[in-house]
Design a protein around this motif. Structure first.
Motif, PDB file in Angstrom:
ATOM      1  N   TRP A  33       0.802  -1.214   0.000  1.00  0.00           N
ATOM      2  CA  TRP A  33       0.000   0.000   0.000  1.00  0.00           C
ATOM      3  C   TRP A  33       0.840   1.271   0.000  1.00  0.00           C
ATOM      4  CZ3 TRP A  33       1.291   2.947   4.125  1.00  0.00           C
ATOM      5  CH2 TRP A  33       1.838   2.305   5.241  1.00  0.00           C
TER       6      TRP A  33
ATOM      7  N   THR B 121      -8.898   1.074  -2.711  1.00  0.00           N
ATOM      8  CA  THR B 121      -9.247  -0.355  -2.713  1.00  0.00           C
ATOM      9  C   THR B 121      -8.913  -0.985  -4.052  1.00  0.00           C
ATOM     10  OG1 THR B 121     -11.131   0.256  -1.354  1.00  0.00           O
ATOM     11  CG2 THR B 121     -11.109  -1.967  -2.209  1.00  0.00           C
ATOM     12  N   ILE B 131      -7.509  -8.317   1.046  1.00  0.00           N
ATOM     13  CA  ILE B 131      -8.435  -7.336   1.608  1.00  0.00           C
ATOM     14  C   ILE B 131      -9.343  -8.048   2.586  1.00  0.00           C
ATOM     15  CG2 ILE B 131     -10.254  -5.688   1.056  1.00  0.00           C
ATOM     16  CD1 ILE B 131      -8.907  -5.336  -1.656  1.00  0.00           C
ATOM     17  N   GLU B 153     -12.393 -12.049  -1.814  1.00  0.00           N
ATOM     18  CA  GLU B 153     -11.515 -11.635  -0.715  1.00  0.00           C
ATOM     19  C   GLU B 153     -12.046 -12.209   0.595  1.00  0.00           C
ATOM     20  OE1 GLU B 153      -8.674 -10.204  -0.969  1.00  0.00           O
ATOM     21  OE2 GLU B 153      -8.759  -9.759  -3.095  1.00  0.00           O
ATOM     22  N   LEU B 181      -5.156  -4.571   3.450  1.00  0.00           N
ATOM     23  CA  LEU B 181      -6.159  -3.520   3.592  1.00  0.00           C
ATOM     24  C   LEU B 181      -7.297  -4.079   4.424  1.00  0.00           C
ATOM     25  CD1 LEU B 181      -7.493  -0.793   2.806  1.00  0.00           C
ATOM     26  CD2 LEU B 181      -8.368  -1.909   0.771  1.00  0.00           C
ATOM     27  N   ILE B 246     -13.163  -3.733  -5.970  1.00  0.00           N
ATOM     28  CA  ILE B 246     -12.158  -4.809  -5.960  1.00  0.00           C
ATOM     29  C   ILE B 246     -12.162  -5.549  -7.288  1.00  0.00           C
ATOM     30  CG2 ILE B 246     -11.579  -7.019  -4.896  1.00  0.00           C
ATOM     31  CD1 ILE B 246     -12.664  -5.860  -2.274  1.00  0.00           C
TER      32      ILE B 246
END
Lengths: 167, 258
Positions: A33, B121, B131, B153, B181, B246
């Motif tokens: 990220w 995202t 995620i 996910e 995330l 996503i």
């Protein structure tokens, strides 16, 4: 691989950046990220102890609210209103529409209100007015209760002693 | 290796240069010019080509802006906050006003922050990140878990085990990879306290996206989204939006380099 668990100091980006700069985290261990955050940082930087801003929350009122208040005082609530259904206007909305139409003809608010109320009552688009002078009329809880009390039969008096001795 | 990439651009380049050459009526001249330029293209480095098409350079590479309109937010009752008394002071900037004690969110700000979150995202999904959808509200467990399944996910919509992130190797008895995330559909647990995942993700340097209601604290969340987190319609909308973001991220394959 080093990490920093101090969530109250800076934010995740500043901590990871520090780790990378100091060499504690190798460039190949850079999190997925990191680059995305650099390209698209949040509008407000996350920070644990940020002080809340001194903003006053203003109440939301519309000019029509005065008319709405008068309407509900006069006519009461129609009972169930479906908030999800936008097709059919409620009696109050119809009243407001008519109020806006007739607004130009009157200068005094009270006169205009009475005039619109008269028109709507004639059309029977609004429920009958709820007033304290007529307890039997109307569908309010208070009036229904008082009318029920006045209509109720006197209860026969039960002597518990008699019941028990009859056996 | 570089030639195959150049071949892909060949017809494009040739078309471009023939268009510029169309002013001249001499066709042979155009053709020579085109072939010259294509050879020069072959010299372009691989790294430069990557930069031209790097998704991070575009403000909205995956088109997440088209996923919703402000009217959709309104219809899903996202602008409804709780009452004045339960307002968290940190949420004040996002409140439009108070309608007879009920707080109303400013949907313009919500829309902007929601776009940022969806964009983030999509980029994480594009890069192959894990995620995790987190929610502790029992009413929305099914919605959240379904959204995660459809997105391919993960979801944790049950009671949070305290050491999942901070002591994961002991809890799962092996080497673990933590999510890249965390998407929180509600930052509070049923006891109206801040969900442990917020603090733990911040500890483990995991970015979070969270729906913050008027009684929640947005400070520790990387990309907060101010909005209603209690209505089923609102949660369904959020789940759909994140799932779509996503899937959009995953649909774009990274440029193949042989």
């Amino acid at each position: 691989m080093a990490s920093s668990r101090l969530e109250r100091i800076g934010n995740i980006y500043s901590r990871v950046r520090g780790l990378l700069r100091s060499g504690a985290m190798k460039p190949e261990d850079k999190p997925i990220w990191y680059e995305v955050y650099e390209a698209f940082p949040p509008k407000v930087e996350p920070q644990y102890g940020r002080k809340a801003s001194e903003i006053t929350i203003h109440p939301i009122f519309y000019p029509e609210d005065i008319v709405r208040a008068k309407f509900y005082e006069r006519f009461g609530s129609p009972g169930l209103i479906s908030l999800a259904n936008n097709e059919y206007p409620t009696p109050c909305q119809k009243f407001l529409d008519r109020y806006k139409e007739m607004e130009k003809g009157f200068s005094d608010e009270n006169e205009l209100f009475e005039a619109v109320a008269k028109v709507m009552e004639e059309e029977k688009s609004v429920p009958e007015s709820v007033s304290s002078n007529q307890p039997d009329n109307g569908t309010s809880m208070a009036s229904m209760f008082s009318s029920a009390v006045s209509k109720s039969q006197p209860q026969p008096k039960i002597n518990v002693g008699d019941l028990l001795t009859e056996k | 290796m570089i030639r195959t990439i150049a071949n892909r651009f060949k017809w494009n380049a040739a078309r471009y240069f023939t268009q510029t050459c169309s002013i001249n009526s001499d066709a042979s001249l155009c053709q020579n010019a085109a072939s010259l330029k294509v050879d020069q293209l072959a010299d372009i480095k691989e790294s430069e080509l990557k930069e031209i098409s790097d998704p991070l350079k575009f403000p909205d590479y995956f088109g997440v802006r088209k996923l919703f309109r402000i009217k959709d937010l309104f219809d899903a009752r996202i602008h409804y906050g709780h009452k004045d008394g339960t307002l968290d002071p940190n949420m004040k900037p996002y409140i439009f006003g108070s309608r007879l004690g009920h707080l109303i969110f400013d949907l313009d700000k919500t829309a902007e922050m929601l776009q940022d979150a969806l964009n983030f995202t999509a980029h994480i999904a594009y890069r192959g990140g894990i995620i995790l959808f987190v929610s502790h509200c029992p009413q929305h467990t099914l919605t959240v878990e379904n959204a995660a399944k459809q997105a391919g996910e993960y979801a944790h919509a049950r009671e949070w085990d305290f050491h999942i992130f901070t002591n994961s190797e002991k809890v799962y008895n092996g080497v673990t990879r933590l999510p890249d995330l965390v998407i929180l559909l509600s930052t509070l647990n049923p006891q109206m306290q801040e969900h442990t995942a917020v603090k733990d993700a911040a500890k483990m340097c995991i970015p979070t996206i969270g729906i913050v209601d008027s009684n929640s604290n947005p400070n520790l969340i990387t990309y907060p989204i101010p909005g209603n987190d209690d209505s089923p319609a609102a949660v369904q909308l959020y789940c759909n939006l994140f799932r779509d973001a996503i899937l959009l991220g995953k649909s774009k394959k990274p440029m193949e380099v042989y």
